[in-house]
Motif scaffolding. Structure first.
Motif, short mmCIF file in Angstrom:
data_model
loop_
_atom_site.label_atom_id
_atom_site.label_comp_id
_atom_site.label_asym_id
_atom_site.label_seq_id
_atom_site.Cartn_x
_atom_site.Cartn_y
_atom_site.Cartn_z
N ARG A 49 0.80 -1.22 0.00
CA ARG A 49 0.00 0.00 0.00
C ARG A 49 0.83 1.27 0.00
O ARG A 49 0.29 2.37 0.03
N THR A 50 2.14 1.14 -0.04
CA THR A 50 3.00 2.32 0.09
C THR A 50 3.68 2.70 -1.20
O THR A 50 4.61 3.50 -1.20
N PHE A 51 3.22 2.16 -2.32
CA PHE A 51 3.88 2.39 -3.61
C PHE A 51 4.05 3.88 -3.90
O PHE A 51 5.11 4.32 -4.32
N SER A 52 3.02 4.66 -3.65
CA SER A 52 3.05 6.08 -4.03
C SER A 52 3.93 6.93 -3.12
O SER A 52 4.06 8.14 -3.35
N SER A 53 4.54 6.34 -2.12
CA SER A 53 5.42 7.08 -1.21
C SER A 53 6.88 7.01 -1.60
O SER A 53 7.73 7.66 -0.97
N TYR A 54 7.19 6.21 -2.60
CA TYR A 54 8.59 5.95 -2.95
C TYR A 54 8.91 6.26 -4.40
O TYR A 54 8.10 5.99 -5.30
N SER A 55 10.10 6.80 -4.60
CA SER A 55 10.63 6.87 -5.95
C SER A 55 10.93 5.46 -6.43
O SER A 55 11.29 4.58 -5.64
N MET A 56 10.78 5.27 -7.73
CA MET A 56 11.04 3.97 -8.34
C MET A 56 12.07 4.13 -9.44
O MET A 56 12.11 5.15 -10.14
N CYS A 105 13.57 -3.40 -11.88
CA CYS A 105 13.05 -2.23 -11.18
C CYS A 105 13.37 -2.37 -9.70
O CYS A 105 13.46 -3.47 -9.17
N GLY A 106 13.54 -1.23 -9.08
CA GLY A 106 13.85 -1.20 -7.67
C GLY A 106 13.17 -0.03 -7.00
O GLY A 106 12.82 0.96 -7.66
N ARG A 107 12.97 -0.13 -5.71
CA ARG A 107 12.36 0.94 -4.94
C ARG A 107 13.40 1.63 -4.09
O ARG A 107 14.25 0.98 -3.47
N ARG A 108 13.36 2.97 -4.08
CA ARG A 108 14.26 3.71 -3.21
C ARG A 108 14.07 3.24 -1.77
O ARG A 108 12.94 3.01 -1.32
N LEU A 109 15.15 3.09 -1.06
CA LEU A 109 15.07 2.61 0.31
C LEU A 109 14.40 3.62 1.23
O LEU A 109 13.72 3.25 2.19
N ALA A 110 14.59 4.91 0.96
CA ALA A 110 14.00 5.95 1.78
C ALA A 110 12.77 6.53 1.11
O ALA A 110 12.84 6.99 -0.03
N SER A 111 11.66 6.51 1.81
CA SER A 111 10.44 7.06 1.24
C SER A 111 10.58 8.56 1.01
O SER A 111 11.22 9.26 1.79
N GLY A 112 9.98 9.02 -0.07
CA GLY A 112 9.98 10.44 -0.37
C GLY A 112 11.26 10.96 -1.00
O GLY A 112 11.29 12.08 -1.50
N SER A 113 12.31 10.18 -0.98
CA SER A 113 13.58 10.64 -1.51
C SER A 113 13.62 10.50 -3.02
O SER A 113 13.02 9.59 -3.59
N PHE A 114 14.37 11.40 -3.64
CA PHE A 114 14.55 11.36 -5.09
C PHE A 114 15.96 11.83 -5.38
O PHE A 114 16.56 12.56 -4.61
N GLY A 115 16.46 11.42 -6.49
CA GLY A 115 17.71 11.99 -6.95
C GLY A 115 18.85 11.01 -7.06
O GLY A 115 19.63 11.07 -8.01
N SER A 116 18.98 10.14 -6.11
CA SER A 116 20.10 9.21 -6.17
C SER A 116 19.91 8.24 -7.32
O SER A 116 18.81 7.71 -7.53
N THR A 117 20.97 7.99 -8.03
CA THR A 117 20.96 7.00 -9.10
C THR A 117 21.85 5.82 -8.75
O THR A 117 22.18 5.01 -9.61
#
Length: 126
Positions: free
Chosen positions: A27-34, A96-108
């Motif tokens: 249920r938390t898909f929309s909280s994470y960068s993908m 595909c992978g999910r960012r470990l930290a919710s809400g974070s963006f930018g790291s590649t």
């Protein structure tokens, strides 16, 4: 623990297109960068694209910029990778992978992603 399942890979001729999908559980898909990463034969996994939690920001590797488009549908818990003008250098297993930290963006960086799917193979024939 989220589970990611990639699909849509296959064999395509150079210049062709494919659309990859990554379906996520939970249920938390929309909280994470993908992100999408790929691993060419005999090489290490490399960054391809990332999209922010709500889809408003994206970033691409230079090698795919202008040819690939990442998008997401949070209502379907799915992230997509539209790949156009494919060439032999795009041959790889795509993950595909999910960012470990919710809400974070930018790291590649691969180390900042987790919950990897099993991957889907893309082969581009010349």
């Amino acid at each position: 623990q989220v589970q990611l399942v990639e699909s849509g890979g296959g064999l395509v001729q150079a210049g062709g297109s494919l659309r990859l999908s990554c379906a996520a559980s939970g249920r938390t898909f929309s909280s994470y960068s993908m992100g999408w990463f790929r691993q060419p034969p005999g090489k290490e996994r490399e960054f391809v694209a990332i999209i922010s939690p709500k889809g408003g920001r994206t970033r691409y590797a230079d090698s795919v910029k202008g040819r690939f488009t990442i998008s997401r549908d949070n209502a379907k818990n799915t992230v997509y990778l539209q790949m156009n003008s494919l060439n032999s250098e795009d041959t790889a297993d795509y993950y595909c992978g999910r960012r470990l930290a919710s809400g974070s963006f930018g790291s590649t960086l691969e180390v900042d992603f987790g919950s990897w799917g099993q991957g889907t193979q893309v082969t581009v024939s010349s």
